[in-house]
Design a protein around this motif. Structure first.
Motif, PDB file in Angstrom:
ATOM      1  N   LEU A 180       0.826  -1.207   0.000  1.00 43.32           N
ATOM      2  CA  LEU A 180       0.000   0.000   0.000  1.00 43.32           C
ATOM      3  C   LEU A 180       0.871   1.273   0.000  1.00 43.32           C
ATOM      4  N   SER A 181       0.188   2.415   0.074  1.00 44.26           N
ATOM      5  CA  SER A 181       0.871   3.685  -0.194  1.00 44.26           C
ATOM      6  C   SER A 181       2.024   4.013   0.756  1.00 44.26           C
ATOM      7  N   THR A 203      -7.315   2.276  -6.887  1.00 41.94           N
ATOM      8  CA  THR A 203      -7.450   3.056  -5.653  1.00 41.94           C
ATOM      9  C   THR A 203      -7.565   4.546  -5.937  1.00 41.94           C
ATOM     10  N   ILE A 204      -8.070   5.287  -4.951  1.00 40.30           N
ATOM     11  CA  ILE A 204      -8.002   6.747  -5.004  1.00 40.30           C
ATOM     12  C   ILE A 204      -6.544   7.189  -5.164  1.00 40.30           C
ATOM     13  N   TYR A 237       3.080   3.369  -5.165  1.00 34.70           N
ATOM     14  CA  TYR A 237       1.797   2.659  -5.121  1.00 34.70           C
ATOM     15  C   TYR A 237       0.859   3.189  -6.210  1.00 34.70           C
ATOM     16  N   PRO A 259     -11.935   3.428  -2.482  1.00 36.25           N
ATOM     17  CA  PRO A 259     -11.570   4.452  -1.494  1.00 36.25           C
ATOM     18  C   PRO A 259     -10.847   3.778  -0.325  1.00 36.25           C
ATOM     19  N   GLY A 260     -10.570   4.482   0.766  1.00 38.14           N
ATOM     20  CA  GLY A 260     -10.079   3.843   1.977  1.00 38.14           C
ATOM     21  C   GLY A 260     -11.148   2.901   2.496  1.00 38.14           C
ATOM     22  N   GLY A 281      -1.232   1.649   4.859  1.00 42.58           N
ATOM     23  CA  GLY A 281      -1.856   2.618   3.963  1.00 42.58           C
ATOM     24  C   GLY A 281      -1.967   3.996   4.597  1.00 42.58           C
ATOM     25  N   THR A 282      -2.460   4.951   3.816  1.00 49.47           N
ATOM     26  CA  THR A 282      -2.651   6.319   4.291  1.00 49.47           C
ATOM     27  C   THR A 282      -4.006   6.465   4.986  1.00 49.47           C
ATOM     28  N   THR A 283      -4.958   5.621   4.595  1.00 49.51           N
ATOM     29  CA  THR A 283      -6.299   5.706   5.172  1.00 49.51           C
ATOM     30  C   THR A 283      -6.464   4.790   6.401  1.00 49.51           C
ATOM     31  N   TRP A 294      -4.553  13.308  -2.852  1.00 47.46           N
ATOM     32  CA  TRP A 294      -5.588  12.350  -3.262  1.00 47.46           C
ATOM     33  C   TRP A 294      -6.963  13.009  -3.369  1.00 47.46           C
TER      34      TRP A 294
END
Ligand code: AKB
Length: 323
Positions: free
Chosen positions: A96-97, A134-135, A159, A187-188, A199-201, A295
């Motif tokens: 992930l990101s 993904t977003i 990513y 989305p997240g 991830g970021t979310t 994002w």
């Protein structure tokens, strides 16, 4: 909060032999076990094989077929597809990101080389292939509020770059070789039983766990960072629906899907309605914040709604369902 749902969704039943034979790669991440559960209900337990390079927990191992599969090992993957007569492949292996930025060579290998292996095997064996995007496939020069399906995509994470690559390669294989490639931009994703990884979310999952366990939550994004989010049941429902949609219904092969959009502050207020003693503090992680700031804030999923009837079931309570 669950909003009006479509009860007809789980109603069709087939005999096990009419069903697709499914392989899920990266199956021990946030989404694989839940997806396997949904697909096994629909297609029969033995028609859905979960795979990963990690060792499954006992309850996962005993819930249905599990196999070791390394997507970087082309022969291993091909052998699994051939020996198990796989017809549908859900390709969930990816870094992930945030973890991708921490290990770019590994992210490049897993997210890009791994995808190449999957695409070649899917094309060779005539599989229907789902790859999540993904977003994160958008970047600072994309329109952010709302973000349509077709617009500038110049992500600044490995990513995101790998996911734009996956979208384009999948579509290219579709038009060039007839591969039945289907892709949703998630989305997240908010899940209760499974943790996201790097991830970021992720904060939107962590807050629930911390609220229950310690009553204290430290958020690594600023309070006003707005991102599109979705409850896992909606995400898995959309994934199955797009895979089952008749090819003629799909005017494109990569769709945005959306449900809600909120900031950490808004989510915290919502959780505090149920856990009033929850204390929230902010300690911003610069890498994650920079990613989130590039994002989408809101996702335009009107094409998915029009083409194959996408409709989310879960919102934050204050929000009105558009369904
Ligand atoms: C991440 O934060 O990296 C993922 C995603 C939105 O794709 N959850």
């Amino acid at each position: 909060r669950q909003v009006a749902s479509d009860a007809s969704f789980h109603s069709v039943s087939f005999s096990e032999s009419d069903h697709p034979r499914v392989l899920i790669t990266g199956g021990l991440g946030q989404l694989g076990v839940g997806l396997a559960k949904l697909l096994r209900k629909r297609f029969g337990k033995n028609n859905v094989i979960l795979s990963d390079i990690r060792k499954p927990a006992d309850h996962v191992f005993h819930s249905g077929p599990f196999i070791y599969s390394d997507i970087l090992d082309y022969k291993n993957l091909r052998e699994i597809v051939v020996n198990n007569r796989i017809t549908w492949l859900f390709h969930y292996s990816a870094l992930l990101s945030a973890v991708g930025e921490a290990n770019v060579p590994l992210a490049r290998a897993v997210n890009i080389t791994g995808l190449h292996n999957v695409l070649d095997i899917a094309a060779e064996h005539n599989l229907r292939l789902f790859v999540p995007s993904t977003i994160g496939a958008f970047g600072p020069t994309s329109p952010r509020d709302p973000t349509p399906d077709l617009c500038i995509q110049r992500p600044r994470t490995i990513y995101g770059v790998s996911k734009v690559h996956a979208e384009l390669m999948g579509e290219y294989y579709h038009y060039r070789y007839g591969l039945d490639f289907r892709c949703l931009r998630y989305p997240g994703i908010i899940s209760a039983d499974s943790q996201p990884g790097g991830g970021t979310t992720d904060y939107a999952v962590q807050i629930f766990h911390d609220a229950m366990k310690t009553g204290k939550f430290q958020c690594n994004l600023k309070p006003d960072t707005r991102l599109p989010m979705m409850y896992i049941d909606d995400c898995l429902k959309a994934t199955l629906e797009v895979m089952e949609a008749p090819a003629e219904a799909l005017s494109m092969r990569t769709y945005n899907i959306s449900a809600m959009s909120f900031t950490p502050e808004e989510l915290a207020q919502e959780v505090q309605k149920h856990v009033p003693e929850l204390q929230v503090t902010y300690n911003v992680d610069e890498v994650r914040q920079a990613i989130a700031d590039s994002w989408p804030m809101n996702f335009d999923d009107s094409n998915a709604r029009r083409d194959w009837g996408w409709k989310h079931d879960y919102d934050l309570p204050e929000e009105e369902s558009r369904g």
